[in-house]
Design an enzyme around this catalytic site. Structure first.
Site, PDB file in Angstrom:
ATOM      1  N   TYR A  43     -52.541  34.555  75.562  1.00 30.64           N
ATOM      2  CA  TYR A  43     -51.267  34.771  74.882  1.00 30.64           C
ATOM      3  C   TYR A  43     -50.741  36.165  75.179  1.00 30.64           C
ATOM      4  O   TYR A  43     -51.479  37.068  75.566  1.00 30.64           O
ATOM      5  CB  TYR A  43     -51.370  34.517  73.374  1.00 30.64           C
ATOM      6  CG  TYR A  43     -52.178  35.520  72.598  1.00 30.64           C
ATOM      7  CD1 TYR A  43     -51.559  36.594  71.966  1.00 30.64           C
ATOM      8  CD2 TYR A  43     -53.548  35.389  72.461  1.00 30.64           C
ATOM      9  CE1 TYR A  43     -52.291  37.522  71.246  1.00 30.64           C
ATOM     10  CE2 TYR A  43     -54.284  36.294  71.742  1.00 30.64           C
ATOM     11  CZ  TYR A  43     -53.655  37.366  71.134  1.00 30.64           C
ATOM     12  OH  TYR A  43     -54.384  38.272  70.418  1.00 30.64           O
ATOM     13  N   CYS A  44     -49.431  36.296  75.012  1.00 28.39           N
ATOM     14  CA  CYS A  44     -48.744  37.567  75.178  1.00 28.39           C
ATOM     15  C   CYS A  44     -47.651  37.619  74.117  1.00 28.39           C
ATOM     16  O   CYS A  44     -47.780  37.001  73.062  1.00 28.39           O
ATOM     17  CB  CYS A  44     -48.192  37.716  76.596  1.00 28.39           C
ATOM     18  SG  CYS A  44     -46.961  36.470  77.039  1.00 28.39           S
ATOM     19  N   ARG A  45     -46.575  38.307  74.382  1.00 30.57           N
ATOM     20  CA  ARG A  45     -45.514  38.421  73.374  1.00 30.57           C
ATOM     21  C   ARG A  45     -44.748  37.107  73.230  1.00 30.57           C
ATOM     22  O   ARG A  45     -44.569  36.602  72.132  1.00 30.57           O
ATOM     23  CB  ARG A  45     -44.564  39.564  73.740  1.00 30.57           C
ATOM     24  CG  ARG A  45     -43.495  39.800  72.705  1.00 30.57           C
ATOM     25  CD  ARG A  45     -42.668  41.044  73.011  1.00 30.57           C
ATOM     26  NE  ARG A  45     -41.678  41.235  71.973  1.00 30.57           N
ATOM     27  CZ  ARG A  45     -40.510  40.625  71.945  1.00 30.57           C
ATOM     28  NH1 ARG A  45     -40.169  39.779  72.898  1.00 30.57           N
ATOM     29  NH2 ARG A  45     -39.659  40.837  70.966  1.00 30.57           N
ATOM     30  N   ILE A  92     -47.169  35.465  70.704  1.00 31.00           N
ATOM     31  CA  ILE A  92     -47.441  35.962  69.353  1.00 31.00           C
ATOM     32  C   ILE A  92     -46.168  35.979  68.513  1.00 31.00           C
ATOM     33  O   ILE A  92     -46.225  35.919  67.286  1.00 31.00           O
ATOM     34  CB  ILE A  92     -48.141  37.343  69.384  1.00 31.00           C
ATOM     35  CG1 ILE A  92     -48.760  37.643  68.019  1.00 31.00           C
ATOM     36  CG2 ILE A  92     -47.201  38.417  69.868  1.00 31.00           C
ATOM     37  CD1 ILE A  92     -49.733  38.795  68.019  1.00 31.00           C
TER      38      ILE A  92
END
Length: 109
Positions: A64-66, A93
């Protein structure tokens, strides 16, 4: 090459199972220090080509990332290395937090 995706609600169900997936945060250390998913492991996207062999090949792994763009790149890279149990957190996220799911700072070492 198709990238497997998982949404925040499905991931919360996976995390409650006997064998939860490994969560890997591919954002920068500065982003991780602001907020991360609990129990996420730091592995910035820029380091992934050097450290991908630290990722277990036979476990479910959710990157996951932003917003899901960098983690999609991570999934694509891992698929090219022969990993087939990797998933991208759809919406990243940002989506996770919108559902009111827990976040906490992650300290990168």
């Amino acid at each position: 090459m198709l990238i497997k995706e998982i949404d925040s609600q499905e991931l919360t169900q996976w995390l409650q199972t006997e064998n939860p997936p490994l969560l890997i945060d591919v954002r920068t250390p500065q982003e991780m220090a602001q907020a991360s998913i609990p129990n996420g492991k730091p592995l910035p996207l820029s380091l992934l080509p050097l450290r991908f062999n630290e990722v277990p090949k036979h476990e479910k792994v959710v990157f996951y990332c932003r917003t899901g763009a960098r983690s999609a790149q991570a999934c694509l890279f891992m698929a090219q290395q022969g990993y087939d149990n990797v998933y991208n957190l759809h919406g990243g996220i940002v989506s996770w937090a919108r559902y009111g799911l827990p976040i906490e700072p992650l300290i990168f070492n």
